[in-house]
Each structure stands twice: as structure tokens, then as C-alpha cells.
Scaffold this active site. Sequence first.
Site, PDB file in Angstrom:
ATOM      1  N   SER A  16       0.857  -1.198   0.000  1.00 18.75           N
ATOM      2  CA  SER A  16       0.000   0.000   0.000  1.00 18.75           C
ATOM      3  C   SER A  16       0.893   1.248   0.000  1.00 18.75           C
ATOM      4  O   SER A  16       2.119   1.140   0.001  1.00 18.75           O
ATOM      5  CB  SER A  16      -0.922  -0.023   1.215  1.00 18.75           C
ATOM      6  OG  SER A  16      -0.145  -0.100   2.382  1.00 18.75           O
ATOM      7  N   TYR A  57      -4.168   8.100  13.411  1.00 16.56           N
ATOM      8  CA  TYR A  57      -3.081   7.118  13.372  1.00 16.56           C
ATOM      9  C   TYR A  57      -3.424   5.959  12.446  1.00 16.56           C
ATOM     10  O   TYR A  57      -2.550   5.295  11.912  1.00 16.56           O
ATOM     11  CB  TYR A  57      -2.787   6.561  14.771  1.00 16.56           C
ATOM     12  CG  TYR A  57      -1.993   7.516  15.614  1.00 16.56           C
ATOM     13  CD1 TYR A  57      -0.673   7.821  15.283  1.00 16.56           C
ATOM     14  CD2 TYR A  57      -2.556   8.136  16.719  1.00 16.56           C
ATOM     15  CE1 TYR A  57       0.059   8.720  16.037  1.00 16.56           C
ATOM     16  CE2 TYR A  57      -1.830   9.036  17.482  1.00 16.56           C
ATOM     17  CZ  TYR A  57      -0.520   9.323  17.138  1.00 16.56           C
ATOM     18  OH  TYR A  57       0.199  10.213  17.874  1.00 16.56           O
ATOM     19  N   ILE A 152      -8.168 -10.136   1.272  1.00 15.83           N
ATOM     20  CA  ILE A 152      -9.490 -10.768   1.271  1.00 15.83           C
ATOM     21  C   ILE A 152     -10.576  -9.716   1.105  1.00 15.83           C
ATOM     22  O   ILE A 152     -11.523  -9.864   0.344  1.00 15.83           O
ATOM     23  CB  ILE A 152      -9.707 -11.559   2.575  1.00 15.83           C
ATOM     24  CG1 ILE A 152      -8.780 -12.771   2.592  1.00 15.83           C
ATOM     25  CG2 ILE A 152     -11.167 -11.990   2.735  1.00 15.83           C
ATOM     26  CD1 ILE A 152      -8.834 -13.579   3.862  1.00 15.83           C
ATOM     27  N   GLU A 153     -10.417  -8.597   1.812  1.00 16.39           N
ATOM     28  CA  GLU A 153     -11.506  -7.612   1.831  1.00 16.39           C
ATOM     29  C   GLU A 153     -11.703  -6.878   0.501  1.00 16.39           C
ATOM     30  O   GLU A 153     -12.747  -6.281   0.279  1.00 16.39           O
ATOM     31  CB  GLU A 153     -11.314  -6.628   2.985  1.00 16.39           C
ATOM     32  CG  GLU A 153      -9.958  -5.972   2.998  1.00 16.39           C
ATOM     33  CD  GLU A 153      -9.764  -5.086   4.228  1.00 16.39           C
ATOM     34  OE1 GLU A 153     -10.498  -5.234   5.202  1.00 16.39           O
ATOM     35  OE2 GLU A 153      -8.864  -4.219   4.160  1.00 16.39           O
ATOM     36  N   LYS A 226      10.083  -6.387 -20.634  1.00 25.13           N
ATOM     37  CA  LYS A 226       9.960  -7.704 -19.994  1.00 25.13           C
ATOM     38  C   LYS A 226       8.643  -7.785 -19.203  1.00 25.13           C
ATOM     39  O   LYS A 226       7.898  -8.758 -19.297  1.00 25.13           O
ATOM     40  CB  LYS A 226      11.154  -7.916 -19.061  1.00 25.13           C
ATOM     41  CG  LYS A 226      11.199  -9.308 -18.459  1.00 25.13           C
ATOM     42  CD  LYS A 226      12.490  -9.549 -17.686  1.00 25.13           C
ATOM     43  CE  LYS A 226      12.263  -9.310 -16.211  1.00 25.13           C
ATOM     44  NZ  LYS A 226      13.430  -9.502 -15.378  1.00 25.13           N
ATOM     45  N   CYS A 384     -10.273  25.458  13.866  1.00 22.51           N
ATOM     46  CA  CYS A 384     -11.229  24.633  14.606  1.00 22.51           C
ATOM     47  C   CYS A 384     -10.833  24.535  16.079  1.00 22.51           C
ATOM     48  O   CYS A 384     -10.959  25.518  16.793  1.00 22.51           O
ATOM     49  CB  CYS A 384     -11.406  23.275  13.927  1.00 22.51           C
ATOM     50  SG  CYS A 384     -13.043  22.601  14.274  1.00 22.51           S
ATOM     51  N   LEU A 385     -10.297  23.392  16.551  1.00 27.14           N
ATOM     52  CA  LEU A 385      -9.873  23.350  17.947  1.00 27.14           C
ATOM     53  C   LEU A 385      -8.838  24.444  18.210  1.00 27.14           C
ATOM     54  O   LEU A 385      -8.793  25.014  19.301  1.00 27.14           O
ATOM     55  CB  LEU A 385      -9.283  21.968  18.297  1.00 27.14           C
ATOM     56  CG  LEU A 385      -8.822  21.798  19.745  1.00 27.14           C
ATOM     57  CD1 LEU A 385      -9.981  21.912  20.719  1.00 27.14           C
ATOM     58  CD2 LEU A 385      -8.112  20.458  19.943  1.00 27.14           C
ATOM     59  N   ARG A 465     -18.236  19.753  17.137  1.00 23.70           N
ATOM     60  CA  ARG A 465     -19.443  19.670  17.972  1.00 23.70           C
ATOM     61  C   ARG A 465     -19.588  20.885  18.868  1.00 23.70           C
ATOM     62  O   ARG A 465     -20.658  21.198  19.350  1.00 23.70           O
ATOM     63  CB  ARG A 465     -19.353  18.463  18.917  1.00 23.70           C
ATOM     64  CG  ARG A 465     -19.467  17.149  18.236  1.00 23.70           C
ATOM     65  CD  ARG A 465     -19.514  16.004  19.253  1.00 23.70           C
ATOM     66  NE  ARG A 465     -19.071  14.793  18.582  1.00 23.70           N
ATOM     67  CZ  ARG A 465     -19.823  14.090  17.752  1.00 23.70           C
ATOM     68  NH1 ARG A 465     -21.072  14.451  17.512  1.00 23.70           N
ATOM     69  NH2 ARG A 465     -19.339  13.019  17.161  1.00 23.70           N
ATOM     70  N   HIS A 510     -12.746  24.904   8.514  1.00 25.36           N
ATOM     71  CA  HIS A 510     -11.457  24.396   8.018  1.00 25.36           C
ATOM     72  C   HIS A 510     -11.176  24.955   6.621  1.00 25.36           C
ATOM     73  O   HIS A 510     -11.607  24.358   5.629  1.00 25.36           O
ATOM     74  CB  HIS A 510     -11.510  22.865   7.909  1.00 25.36           C
ATOM     75  CG  HIS A 510     -11.610  22.170   9.217  1.00 25.36           C
ATOM     76  ND1 HIS A 510     -10.531  21.573   9.825  1.00 25.36           N
ATOM     77  CD2 HIS A 510     -12.662  21.973  10.040  1.00 25.36           C
ATOM     78  CE1 HIS A 510     -10.908  21.028  10.969  1.00 25.36           C
ATOM     79  NE2 HIS A 510     -12.202  21.256  11.118  1.00 25.36           N
ATOM     80  N   GLU A 512      -8.548  24.747   5.038  1.00 23.64           N
ATOM     81  CA  GLU A 512      -7.593  23.868   4.326  1.00 23.64           C
ATOM     82  C   GLU A 512      -8.289  22.876   3.390  1.00 23.64           C
ATOM     83  O   GLU A 512      -7.659  22.366   2.465  1.00 23.64           O
ATOM     84  CB  GLU A 512      -6.698  23.116   5.318  1.00 23.64           C
ATOM     85  CG  GLU A 512      -7.350  22.006   6.128  1.00 23.64           C
ATOM     86  CD  GLU A 512      -8.029  22.475   7.410  1.00 23.64           C
ATOM     87  OE1 GLU A 512      -8.354  23.670   7.505  1.00 23.64           O
ATOM     88  OE2 GLU A 512      -8.265  21.639   8.309  1.00 23.64           O
TER      89      GLU A 512
HETATM   90  N1  GLN Z   1     -13.017  19.100  19.215  1.00 17.28           N
HETATM   91  C1  GLN Z   1     -13.559  20.320  18.727  1.00 17.28           C
HETATM   92  C2  GLN Z   1     -15.058  20.213  18.477  1.00 17.28           C
HETATM   93  O1  GLN Z   1     -15.578  19.135  18.302  1.00 17.28           O
HETATM   94  C3  GLN Z   1     -12.845  20.788  17.478  1.00 17.28           C
HETATM   95  C4  GLN Z   1     -12.958  19.864  16.306  1.00 17.28           C
HETATM   96  C5  GLN Z   1     -11.911  20.098  15.252  1.00 17.28           C
HETATM   97  O2  GLN Z   1     -10.860  20.685  15.492  1.00 17.28           O
HETATM   98  N2  GLN Z   1     -12.131  19.569  14.050  1.00 17.28           N
HETATM   99  O3  GLN Z   1     -15.732  21.201  18.441  1.00 17.28           O
END
Ligand code: GLN
Length: 540
Positions: A16, A57, A152-153, A226, A384-385, A465, A510, A512
Site C-alpha cells: 500500500s 493514526y 481478502i476484503e 519484460k 477549529c480546535l 461539535r 477548516h 484547508e
Molecule cells: N473538538 C472540537 C469540536 O468538536 C474541534 C474539532 C476540530 O478541530 N475539528 O468542536
Amino acid sequence: MKKETKYIFVTGGVVSSLGKGIISSSIARLLLSRGFEVTMQKFDPYINIDPGTLNPYEHGECYVTVDGHEADLDLGHYERFTNIKTTRANNITTGRVYQSVIDKERRGDYLGKTVQIIPHITDEIKRCVKHLGSTGNYDFVITEIGGTVGDIESLPFLEAVRQLKWELGKNCVVVHLTYVPYIRAAGELKTKPTQHSVKQLQQVGIQPDVLVLRTEKELPKAMCLKVAQFCNVSADAVTQSVDVPSIYEVPLMMHRQRLDQIILDKTQTPWAGEPDLKKWNHFLDKLKNATGEVKIGLVGKYVELQDAYKSIDESLLQACTYQDRKLNLKYISSERLTDANVDDALREMDGVIVAPGFGQRGIEGKYVALRWCREHDMPTLGICLGMQCMVIEFARNVMGLHDANSAEMDPHTTNNVIDLMDEQKSITNMGGTMRLGAYACHLREGTKVARAYGRLDIEERHRHRFEFNNAYRDEFEKAGMACVGENPETHLVEVVEIPALRWYIGTQYHPEYSSTVLNPHPLFMDFIRAAIAGQNQPQK
Ligand code: GLN
């Protein structure tokens, strides 16, 4: 008039991480540059309904489409290479296929039949493959099959491809990407794994039409011949993808080997002339000729993982390139940042980004970084966060609300400057239940962020959230943090900035996710502009 849609499948063999997403995106770029209408989709063989619940991860960044689908990061590559806006129809997992088959079974749609992998699962996969093509809007639908041939999958997906290849005839090609390892001690390139992987495809009834051999060293012509001979592939259809300094060079490398013409010929699609790659080449020229550099520190908790902040990395690279600078990106672990080492970690930077994320781990380091950036007037972007942390750090250290926090980190805090959104309070399921996808945002006139965008009404993608708690809005404004972007309907705060600083902006959304090679994002462009401007100014 409805188009006669052709289907291109991209499969992968041997190992992969060979870059199927990049090859698929490069094919799309070349066909688009020839004036064809193209769309792309990714099929992932895992059982999760979508990657939204996956830890980075496991699978790198989770990408978000405009319609609020939490998608595989390859869809980010698709958009960056092609400017096509993808949707949930462009990313299907085994989990989604099974879910829809099981839903149909419960509704009684199968009229008492035994529901089986073949034909019911494979038919559902075929339906999804052809769904985009059935609109008649596309000349080509490019479908990337995740995983490696032999797993397999992947089998039901390959069986669906086999059947489609048979049904579609000339309107279908299979491009197989494999790996040719270089054995350093022997000084030799080895094609045996490629031969085996093509055999495995043939065993499930698929004869690939085109091979792309991924290699770190250029393969001699005789070796490609080849492979062609052993694998029943015509000699001109054995191409190679040698490691190049930038993924954005791959379309040109593949065009030099006529990959686009081969696909057009095999699908009997009339073509003439060359693709128009002027703008693409302009970007690559800038990338190669950039002088000077911009040092950006990215503060986050997934620093040892290459793909965790993929879209942010690419957005920064695009913005630097258009300003003729090389990007020097340093990942800074928020878990290891303390008051004692923050100065050493950030002093050399031209700009700092505080990353998105979830949960407590590494959060204190983000506050440490942000305090330092704010006090040293460092160009800073919180995403965001990262934006939520900007708000919390400001509340704690400027407004004196020492226990200010997000309800995510401390549900019982008295100063919940970041709180759970009302519509989130009754939600218990984790998958696909955040505030997701594109929402409108109105920017306040005369602000830094409005100047960066050059307009007041924007639309950006979300994945969260929690939100800025509007009960504190006036207090923040008085103390010097302005709420400069809000949702016109719900009045949720989407952007904050500190007007007294050079460039200190946090976005709940976001940016990005919507920066592409041909359309770099205005906010990243402005952030890099500020970072460059700051290089000549003394730091506070
Ligand atoms: N954890 C935060 C929330 O849910 C920010 C989420 C994020 O950075 N994508 O509001």
C-alpha cells in the site's frame, strides 16, 4: 445530450501507500486539461461506514466534502488536483455497501431471495460505480479501489470490476499500480513482485490494460518490455512513476509517457492535440524557482504522522509557492510545549498554525503556544480546535477567567466559553453526527479576515461539535478579541481575530479543505503574506 461515460479503474498491488490517489488524480488532471468532463471516486474496503470515526493514526487526516461527508484523505488530493467538488457519492466503503444491502433486505426488496456477496454485494458496488456515470454528465468516471490486490476484503470490489469490464467492453480500462523495489545491496531493480501482483489480478479474472510501476530509480526500457511480455500488457502501456520531488509533477511525468493518450486510445475516445497545462506548469515553475523560505510552525498532537494534517500542509505549500517562497514546515508537538521551552520552539518561526483536533491530549501546549504568539505578535492561524484554544487562552490570560474552558475538556466548568452546540446535546452516536460540511459565513466589514477574502460572504466546511459561547461575546469584544465572522442564520461565531495584532485569526471552519493547486485559499495566502511581511519586522 447524455455523454457516453467511460470508466477507469485504478487498482494497487504489492504494497500500500504507492500513491494510487496521486495517479488517479493525475489521470483526472490530464483528461480535464484536454477538455473532458471527469469525476472521481474512492472505494475503501474497510467496514467503517466512513473514516470519520477513525483515529488519524489509522488512516491519516479525515477530509470533509461540501455536503458534509467525512471522507478518505485521497478525496483531498482529488480536489486539489482537479478543482472538482466531491460529495458523499464519491467515497464508498464496504460498511456503506453492506448497510445499504441490509437496509434493502429489511425492506423486503430482495423478495425472499438468499442475500449473498455475489450477486447482491457486488451488484450494490456496481450500482455505486455507475451512479455518477448514470447522470450522463461525465466523459470519464475514475474509480480508485483502496487496499492491495490479494487482500481478502478487496475481493468483492475486484469481482465487481471484473463484471463491469466484461459488460462495458471498450468503455472500461483498468490501470494497475505496482511497486518495483530496488535492492540496494545487489544494486538491482526487481520486477517479480509486479509479475506476481498482475497474476493475482488475472486470477480473479481481470487483465489490466495499463501498468504504472512505482520505483525510486528509473527503469531501463528493456525491463519495461519484460514486464509487458510477462503481464500481457502492450509495451507502450507499461509506464513508470519514479519518485519526484513534488506530487504535483506526477501529471506531467505521466503525460510524458503518454498515459492519457493510451487511456483515450484504449477507450476509443477521439482526441486531438495536447492538454492545456499552462496554469499547472506556471505553478510548477514557481515551485521550482522559489527563492527564500517561510518557516511555519504547526502545533498539534499528531506530529510524528505524515498524513495527519495533509490538507493544511498542502494549503501552506500552495500559498508559499504563489508567493515565490519555499515552505519550511516544522511540526511542533503540543504535548511537549511548556513555558520553559516555548520561546526556543517558536522564536525562529515566521508564522504559527494551531491545529484542529479532539480531546485533552496536548491541549495545554496549545495554550502555551498561543499565549506566546499573542504576546509576541506572531502571525497565527487557529483552525477549529485551534480557534477554540485561542478563545480559551484569551479568556484565561486577558479577561482573567482563569477556569475558562471548553465543555469538551471540562463539562462542568463555570466559564464554558466554548460549549456544546444545542443541536448536539441529545446526540449519542459518534459517526457522522458533528456539524459537518459547508455553511455560509458573513464577515464583518473592515476586518483583517474580510480583507484577506476580499469579500464579505463566504462558505466554508466544518467538522465540530463545540462552538463559541455567545453569552460571552460582548465581554470578548470589549477585551479586544473580535467576533468577525458569523453564520447568518444561527449567529454561531465562525471567526475571531485580535484587531490590535498583526495577524491573529481563528476560524471555527477548516479553510484547508478548499485550497487547490489552481485556486490557493485566500486565507492561507494572506497568512503567508503576513508571515513574509513579518520577516523584516522586529519581533516584540
Ligand atoms: N473538538 C472540537 C469540536 O468538536 C474541534 C474539532 C476540530 O478541530 N475539528 O468542536
